[in-house]
Every structure is written in C-alpha cells, then in structure tokens.
Design a protein around this motif. Structure first.
Motif, PDB file in Angstrom:
ATOM      1  N   VAL A 106      38.809  33.354  37.834  1.00 32.46           N
ATOM      2  CA  VAL A 106      40.371  32.845  36.963  1.00 32.46           C
ATOM      3  C   VAL A 106      40.481  31.406  37.321  1.00 32.46           C
ATOM      4  O   VAL A 106      40.813  30.321  36.342  1.00 32.46           O
ATOM      5  CB  VAL A 106      41.287  33.527  37.275  1.00 32.46           C
ATOM      6  CG1 VAL A 106      42.090  33.394  38.848  1.00 32.46           C
ATOM      7  CG2 VAL A 106      42.625  32.802  36.460  1.00 32.46           C
ATOM      8  N   THR A 143      51.175  43.605  35.314  1.00 32.17           N
ATOM      9  CA  THR A 143      50.674  44.543  35.047  1.00 32.17           C
ATOM     10  C   THR A 143      51.199  46.184  35.298  1.00 32.17           C
ATOM     11  O   THR A 143      51.405  47.406  34.984  1.00 32.17           O
ATOM     12  CB  THR A 143      49.183  45.105  34.655  1.00 32.17           C
ATOM     13  OG1 THR A 143      48.670  45.336  35.897  1.00 32.17           O
ATOM     14  CG2 THR A 143      48.967  44.615  33.684  1.00 32.17           C
ATOM     15  N   LEU A 151      45.930  42.469  37.074  1.00 34.76           N
ATOM     16  CA  LEU A 151      45.306  40.911  36.798  1.00 34.76           C
ATOM     17  C   LEU A 151      46.164  40.050  37.664  1.00 34.76           C
ATOM     18  O   LEU A 151      46.664  40.281  38.824  1.00 34.76           O
ATOM     19  CB  LEU A 151      46.850  40.610  35.609  1.00 34.76           C
ATOM     20  CG  LEU A 151      45.857  40.996  33.916  1.00 34.76           C
ATOM     21  CD1 LEU A 151      46.891  40.546  32.667  1.00 34.76           C
ATOM     22  CD2 LEU A 151      45.028  40.452  32.949  1.00 34.76           C
ATOM     23  N   ASP A 152      45.224  38.343  36.968  1.00 39.09           N
ATOM     24  CA  ASP A 152      45.453  37.370  38.292  1.00 39.09           C
ATOM     25  C   ASP A 152      46.633  36.442  37.598  1.00 39.09           C
ATOM     26  O   ASP A 152      46.721  35.633  36.871  1.00 39.09           O
ATOM     27  CB  ASP A 152      44.463  36.058  37.833  1.00 39.09           C
ATOM     28  CG  ASP A 152      42.855  37.398  38.595  1.00 39.09           C
ATOM     29  OD1 ASP A 152      43.234  37.108  39.808  1.00 39.09           O
ATOM     30  OD2 ASP A 152      42.448  37.251  37.920  1.00 39.09           O
ATOM     31  N   ARG A 185      43.530  39.585  27.265  1.00 31.79           N
ATOM     32  CA  ARG A 185      44.677  40.572  28.190  1.00 31.79           C
ATOM     33  C   ARG A 185      46.080  39.886  28.756  1.00 31.79           C
ATOM     34  O   ARG A 185      46.617  40.726  28.780  1.00 31.79           O
ATOM     35  CB  ARG A 185      44.054  41.313  29.319  1.00 31.79           C
ATOM     36  CG  ARG A 185      42.857  42.252  29.033  1.00 31.79           C
ATOM     37  CD  ARG A 185      42.345  43.278  29.794  1.00 31.79           C
ATOM     38  NE  ARG A 185      43.351  44.067  29.871  1.00 31.79           N
ATOM     39  CZ  ARG A 185      43.609  43.770  32.140  1.00 31.79           C
ATOM     40  NH1 ARG A 185      42.496  43.007  32.912  1.00 31.79           N
ATOM     41  NH2 ARG A 185      44.347  45.387  32.407  1.00 31.79           N
ATOM     42  N   MET A 186      46.068  38.659  29.591  1.00 34.28           N
ATOM     43  CA  MET A 186      46.653  38.248  30.363  1.00 34.28           C
ATOM     44  C   MET A 186      47.745  37.633  29.319  1.00 34.28           C
ATOM     45  O   MET A 186      48.601  38.058  29.398  1.00 34.28           O
ATOM     46  CB  MET A 186      45.764  37.166  31.144  1.00 34.28           C
ATOM     47  CG  MET A 186      47.262  36.134  31.974  1.00 34.28           C
ATOM     48  SD  MET A 186      47.558  35.163  33.162  1.00 34.28           S
ATOM     49  CE  MET A 186      45.875  35.350  33.909  1.00 34.28           C
ATOM     50  N   TYR A 209      36.401  33.355  32.486  1.00 35.91           N
ATOM     51  CA  TYR A 209      37.147  34.841  32.528  1.00 35.91           C
ATOM     52  C   TYR A 209      37.814  35.199  31.313  1.00 35.91           C
ATOM     53  O   TYR A 209      39.032  34.898  30.415  1.00 35.91           O
ATOM     54  CB  TYR A 209      38.715  33.650  33.187  1.00 35.91           C
ATOM     55  CG  TYR A 209      39.615  35.026  33.460  1.00 35.91           C
ATOM     56  CD1 TYR A 209      39.295  35.549  34.558  1.00 35.91           C
ATOM     57  CD2 TYR A 209      40.941  34.803  32.767  1.00 35.91           C
ATOM     58  CE1 TYR A 209      40.104  36.177  35.115  1.00 35.91           C
ATOM     59  CE2 TYR A 209      42.574  35.094  33.742  1.00 35.91           C
ATOM     60  CZ  TYR A 209      41.940  36.197  34.926  1.00 35.91           C
ATOM     61  OH  TYR A 209      42.631  37.001  35.490  1.00 35.91           O
ATOM     62  N   ASP A 269      39.570  37.923  31.011  1.00 37.29           N
ATOM     63  CA  ASP A 269      40.921  38.449  31.280  1.00 37.29           C
ATOM     64  C   ASP A 269      41.819  37.902  30.882  1.00 37.29           C
ATOM     65  O   ASP A 269      42.865  38.455  31.002  1.00 37.29           O
ATOM     66  CB  ASP A 269      40.909  39.051  32.515  1.00 37.29           C
ATOM     67  CG  ASP A 269      40.380  40.023  33.312  1.00 37.29           C
ATOM     68  OD1 ASP A 269      39.810  41.007  32.296  1.00 37.29           O
ATOM     69  OD2 ASP A 269      40.777  41.034  34.393  1.00 37.29           O
ATOM     70  N   TRP A 329      45.022  33.365  22.083  1.00 38.68           N
ATOM     71  CA  TRP A 329      44.065  34.303  22.989  1.00 38.68           C
ATOM     72  C   TRP A 329      45.414  35.797  22.574  1.00 38.68           C
ATOM     73  O   TRP A 329      45.205  36.916  22.582  1.00 38.68           O
ATOM     74  CB  TRP A 329      44.244  33.798  24.310  1.00 38.68           C
ATOM     75  CG  TRP A 329      44.089  33.026  24.919  1.00 38.68           C
ATOM     76  CD1 TRP A 329      41.923  33.121  24.260  1.00 38.68           C
ATOM     77  CD2 TRP A 329      43.721  32.388  25.720  1.00 38.68           C
ATOM     78  NE1 TRP A 329      42.030  32.026  25.390  1.00 38.68           N
ATOM     79  CE2 TRP A 329      42.937  31.525  26.657  1.00 38.68           C
ATOM     80  CE3 TRP A 329      45.370  31.733  26.554  1.00 38.68           C
ATOM     81  CZ2 TRP A 329      42.919  30.018  27.024  1.00 38.68           C
ATOM     82  CZ3 TRP A 329      44.765  30.432  27.921  1.00 38.68           C
ATOM     83  CH2 TRP A 329      43.568  29.760  28.016  1.00 38.68           C
ATOM     84  N   ALA A 380      46.708  50.264  34.107  1.00 37.79           N
ATOM     85  CA  ALA A 380      46.102  48.725  33.094  1.00 37.79           C
ATOM     86  C   ALA A 380      45.613  48.505  34.657  1.00 37.79           C
ATOM     87  O   ALA A 380      46.039  48.214  35.144  1.00 37.79           O
ATOM     88  CB  ALA A 380      46.666  48.125  33.067  1.00 37.79           C
ATOM     89  N   GLU A 381      44.188  47.576  34.527  1.00 38.72           N
ATOM     90  CA  GLU A 381      43.535  47.170  35.464  1.00 38.72           C
ATOM     91  C   GLU A 381      44.590  45.564  36.301  1.00 38.72           C
ATOM     92  O   GLU A 381      44.927  45.068  34.905  1.00 38.72           O
ATOM     93  CB  GLU A 381      42.198  46.471  35.295  1.00 38.72           C
ATOM     94  CG  GLU A 381      41.388  48.145  34.740  1.00 38.72           C
ATOM     95  CD  GLU A 381      41.546  48.559  36.671  1.00 38.72           C
ATOM     96  OE1 GLU A 381      41.018  47.361  37.643  1.00 38.72           O
ATOM     97  OE2 GLU A 381      40.650  49.296  36.603  1.00 38.72           O
TER      98      GLU A 381
END
Length: 267
Positions: free
Chosen positions: A201, A242, A257-258, A51-52, A46, A48, A25, A254-255
């Motif tokens: 998530v 973030t 994150l979970d 990104r995570m 998921y 994201d 990832w 940045a949006e």
C-alpha cells in the motif's frame, strides 16, 4: 444550473483527478483515460486498492445503518463527499429514517455539479443539501450546516477516506475537534482511512504521485485512533473496515485491508 454546466465544461480531463480516480476504482463511469491510467498504475503495485474502494462503501452502509437505526441519529455531515455512486449516505439514512437530514461537504466544483444533480432527497420528510467548502475551514462548514441542522440535537460527522490529503496529523485532529465541538453529547464521529500497514500500500501511494495524482498520507491505526480522543469507541473499535460489523450476507470473511475505521460517540 448554468454554473454547474460551466464547471463540467471547464474540467481538465488530461490530469488525474482524485475523485475521478476513486470513481474508477469503484467501478463508476465518471472518469477519463488519465484517471484510469493513474488508477491502473496504483493497482499494478497494490491490487487491493480496488477492494478498498468498493468495501469502503460497505463500511459506509454499515455505519450509517447503525447510526440511523440503533443509535437514533437523524443528522449527518458527510465531509469530503466525492463523486456520487450508489448507496450514498442520504439514501442509506433516509431509507431507515425518512426524516434524516444530510449535509454533504466537498471543495471540488466537479463534485458540486454532480452532487446537485444526483444527491437529491429520497423522502419528503428529510433534507439533503450540499456545502461547497474545504475541510480546512470548519467554521464555514458549521455556518452552512446550521442552516438545515439543529446543533442542539446529536449529529454524526463522517470523514470517509479523505483526511490523508492533509499532511499534518495535528491539523487533522484540529479539524475533527473543531467540527465536533459544537455538537451535543450523543453525537458521533465516523472516520476511516488508508493505513501504512503494508509495504504494497505504501508503494501504491508512491505510484499515485508518480502517475500525477495528488499525494495521500497513509497513517497508522494508532494515529487514526488519536482523532477519537475523549470519545467512546463503538464496538469493535478501530479495526480494518472489512471487520466493522460485516454485512450478514457476506459469505466467509474478507481479507483485511490496509484501511482502518471506527465510530466514536461523544459522551
């Protein structure tokens, strides 16, 4: 080292491996088809997660820079190291404070082999070492860390996205407490983890298990905050990773994150 070569030769490339999936990832190359298949299965529900993984490294850079800079910390215990990538804890800390001492901890022989080869000291004044231990054995971690760290001086203990492998929150809090107890006032706890703050998530965590990966427990931000009981949270507190003092070069926001994290100081 012969032991490390044997560990690498004996790895199971057909079963998804947590550290290798995370490496995938993050855009790394230390992974195999089984790891990529499991990683893709999670990302399908998921997206994201990629990104995570990558923004979690930005969070690490930010908190270690703060600790080695403004907070003046020179000793770090990074628990659950994972496979080395770029801008690892010792590189960030020793760039700012060359005398920094870093103890990496992981229970995975694959990680151990890579760590010995790649997590090498970046300054003649500092120390970078590795402890082969499980975070369920804080006493062993502390015994080994004492060989290179001075526990009369403030120390930062980091748990970067790893505590979800323990299903019981009480056990998580006990692990954190036992590792911080010997540390003096002015020491720090850094913790981030995936959170159950969205349906996607949660679906991703279920898909990970279906794909053969190890179960990972998602907790609420409030549950993660409970690990900081008795500590002083550094601003901005427990927030999406973030939003923790984002890097100045970031263009726009940045949006969220979970994934939530915080830094706490032991009074």
């Amino acid at each position: 080292m012969t032991q490390d070569r044997e560990a690498l030769a004996a790895i199971d490339i057909d079963t998804p491996h947590a550290a290798r999936i995370w490496n995938y990832w993050m855009g790394g190359s230390d992974n195999y088809p089984a790891d990529r298949a499991a990683g893709d299965a999670v990302a399908a529900v998921y997206p994201d997660i990629v990104r995570m993984a990558r923004l979690s490294r930005e969070f690490l850079v930010q908190v270690v820079s703060y600790l080695a800079g403004e907070a003046g910390i020179r000793q770090f215990i990074d628990v659950g190291t994972g496979l080395p990538t770029m801008q690892n804890t010792h590189e960030v800390a020793q760039q700012l404070a060359p005398e920094s001492r870093i103890v990496y901890v992981d229970n995975d022989t694959l990680v151990l082999a890579h760590a010995r080869a790649l997590l090498t000291n970046t300054s003649p004044e500092g120390v970078t070492t590795y402890v082969h231990a499980d975070y369920h054995d804080p006493d062993l971690i502390l015994t080994e860390a004492r060989k290179v760290l001075d526990f009369s001086r403030p120390t930062a203990v980091l748990f970067m996205g790893v505590l979800g492998y323990e299903p019981e929150l009480d056990t998580v809090r006990d692990i954190v407490t036992r590792l911080l107890d010997p540390m003096p006032a002015g020491s720090y706890l850094v913790l981030w983890d995936g959170t159950d703050t969205g349906s996607a998530v949660v679906a991703g965590s279920e898909r990970l298990v279906q794909a053969g990966g190890a179960p990972y427990i998602l907790r609420s931000p409030e549950e993660l905050s409970s690990c900081f009981a008795g500590m002083e949270l550094v601003e901005p507190g427990m927030v999406p990773i973030t939003d923790w003092r984002p890097l100045r070069h970031r263009i726009g926001m940045a949006e969220p994150l979970d994934a939530y994290g915080a830094v706490g100081r032991k009074p």
